[in-house]
Enzyme design. Structure first.
Site, PDB file in Angstrom:
ATOM      1  N   HIS A 127       0.811  -1.216   0.000  1.00 21.48           N
ATOM      2  CA  HIS A 127       0.000   0.000   0.000  1.00 21.48           C
ATOM      3  C   HIS A 127       0.848   1.273   0.000  1.00 21.48           C
ATOM      4  O   HIS A 127       0.349   2.355  -0.322  1.00 21.48           O
ATOM      5  CB  HIS A 127      -0.987   0.006   1.185  1.00 21.48           C
ATOM      6  CG  HIS A 127      -0.377   0.297   2.511  1.00 21.48           C
ATOM      7  ND1 HIS A 127      -0.125  -0.685   3.452  1.00 21.48           N
ATOM      8  CD2 HIS A 127       0.024   1.451   3.089  1.00 21.48           C
ATOM      9  CE1 HIS A 127       0.394  -0.137   4.529  1.00 21.48           C
ATOM     10  NE2 HIS A 127       0.499   1.154   4.338  1.00 21.48           N
ATOM     11  N   ASP A 140      -0.290  -7.593   1.294  1.00 21.11           N
ATOM     12  CA  ASP A 140       0.150  -6.197   1.350  1.00 21.11           C
ATOM     13  C   ASP A 140       1.670  -6.095   1.396  1.00 21.11           C
ATOM     14  O   ASP A 140       2.238  -5.310   2.155  1.00 21.11           O
ATOM     15  CB  ASP A 140      -0.467  -5.485   2.556  1.00 21.11           C
ATOM     16  CG  ASP A 140      -0.308  -3.967   2.470  1.00 21.11           C
ATOM     17  OD1 ASP A 140      -0.059  -3.462   1.361  1.00 21.11           O
ATOM     18  OD2 ASP A 140      -0.420  -3.301   3.515  1.00 21.11           O
ATOM     19  N   SER A 165       4.898   1.996   8.035  1.00 18.04           N
ATOM     20  CA  SER A 165       4.447   0.865   7.217  1.00 18.04           C
ATOM     21  C   SER A 165       5.590   0.275   6.404  1.00 18.04           C
ATOM     22  O   SER A 165       6.317   0.986   5.715  1.00 18.04           O
ATOM     23  CB  SER A 165       3.337   1.320   6.264  1.00 18.04           C
ATOM     24  OG  SER A 165       2.171   1.659   6.965  1.00 18.04           O
TER      25      SER A 165
END
Length: 368
Positions: free
Chosen positions: A116, A146, A220
């Site tokens: 993402h 992801d 992330s």
């Protein structure tokens, strides 16, 4: 005095909590000052506690110092949509929007991050300790976990080692390293709150490690490391819109297998049969003639074209109870078994249908 070795530091770190608990307990039992101590000297128990805390602190610092060399910042430039209420957009036209994430060096010139972070990228750059910003290309990605792998030429940074997420338990110390809000090489520490948390994205391919490590935008794709300095998770999400003590990381054992496939093939091949599964209810079990509520109920078949399920004669209403000798306890487990089966493998699927147990041969094909 010579500085303790890294092995000594890590050994102390692994046993630090138990040691501190023991010291705390003994200090409570021996709170009265000893006659041999002067009025101004610190109690021996406090001195021992301070020494243990110092050793633990130094061990953690050395652990992070080593691991951080393999953690990079990922900058992504996107085409931003015009925002009419933004005066800057009004007077200067369309402007690029830049996002920030983190990544882990796991092999020569290869970085693992969250998909993402880079999925809508026009350009990607990577930078790290002693490594100036370099352009990166998207080598492969897997939306279902992801994860994405970036190729960065001449990235002279050491690779971080994998840990075993199956060995992680609640209460284990963990550290997160990344670039929250663009603050590179930021470190936070916490404990594992729980393992095998259900998916956040309604996908059967994701379970998470939950921790109380502070995670924010920019973390992330960065690593969650254990007391040995090994990657046990990929920091992916938090609960809610801002950090509230609940963070989620994709377990390293899942990430490791996906990383290898992306490195070699650019995608994550998964087996597929072409049916929709759901839980077994009492009424469904009664129709199939099954006493147990275990298994996976075939709710529907793919409507377009032929599928392995159709070709094998599987029908809506069947209850799958065995997959190649593996007992089916629910739909999630069966989906994962199918997904992990090598493509083009023919397996035996046992189903219950109106009071009869049938064994069907079905060929596993690639997930479309």
């Amino acid at each position: 005095m010579s500085r303790p070795s890294r092995a000594e530091m890590l050994a102390c770190l692994a046993t630090g909590i138990a040691l501190l608990a023991l010291i705390w307990s003994s200090s409570r039992e021996s709170a009265a000052p000893l006659a041999s101590q002067t009025k101004d000297s610190p109690p021996r128990e406090l001195a021992a506690t301070a020494a243990s805390l110092l050793t633990l602190s130094e061990g953690a610092a050395q652990l992070v110092e080593t691991a951080a060399k393999s953690v990079v910042r990922v900058d992504v430039t996107l085409d931003a949509r015009l925002v009419q209420s933004n005066e800057l957009e009004t007077y200067f036209g369309r402007l690029p929007q830049e996002t920030i994430g983190s990544g882990i060096v796991l092999d020569t010139d290869l970085v693992l991050t969250n998909y993402h972070v880079v999925r809508l990228s026009d350009s990607i750059t990577v930078s790290g300790q002693g490594a100036p910003r370099r352009p990166a290309t998207l080598l492969g990605f897997d939306p279902l976990t992801d994860l994405a792998v970036l190729k960065v030429a001449n990235l002279t940074l050491p690779a971080l080692k994998w840990g075993d997420s199956d060995e992680v338990s609640s209460g284990h110390l963990v550290w997160a390293i990344g670039s929250p809000y663009g603050l590179d090489q930021s470190v936070s520490m916490g404990v594992v709150s729980s393992t095998n948390r259900p998916t956040l994205l309604d996908s059967p391919f994701q379970d998470f490690l939950q921790s109380d490590v502070s995670i924010n935008p920019g973390n992330s794709g960065g690593p969650l490391i254990d007391a040995q300095g090994a990657v046990i998770g990929i920091n992916t999400a938090i609960a809610g819109d801002s950090f509230a003590g609940i963070s989620f990381a994709l377990p390293s054992n899942t990430a490791k297998s996906v990383f290898k496939q992306l490195q070699q093939h650019g995608e994550m091949p998964r087996g597929w049969l072409g049916f929709q599964l759901s839980n077994v209810t009492r009424s469904r079990a009664a129709v199939a003639g099954l006493d147990s509520l275990q298994g996976a109920y075939v709710e529907s078949l793919v409507s377009e074209g032929e599928s392995p399920a159709k070709q094998a004669g599987i029908l809506v209403g069947d209850i799958c109870v065995s997959f190649n000798g593996w007992e089916v306890t629910g739909p999630l487990g069966l989906i994962r078994q199918i997904a992990s089966t090598p493509i083009d493998t023919t397996v035996k699927l046992r189903v219950w249908r109106r009071g009869q147990e049938l064994e069907l041969d079905v060929q596993v094909l690639p997930r479309p």
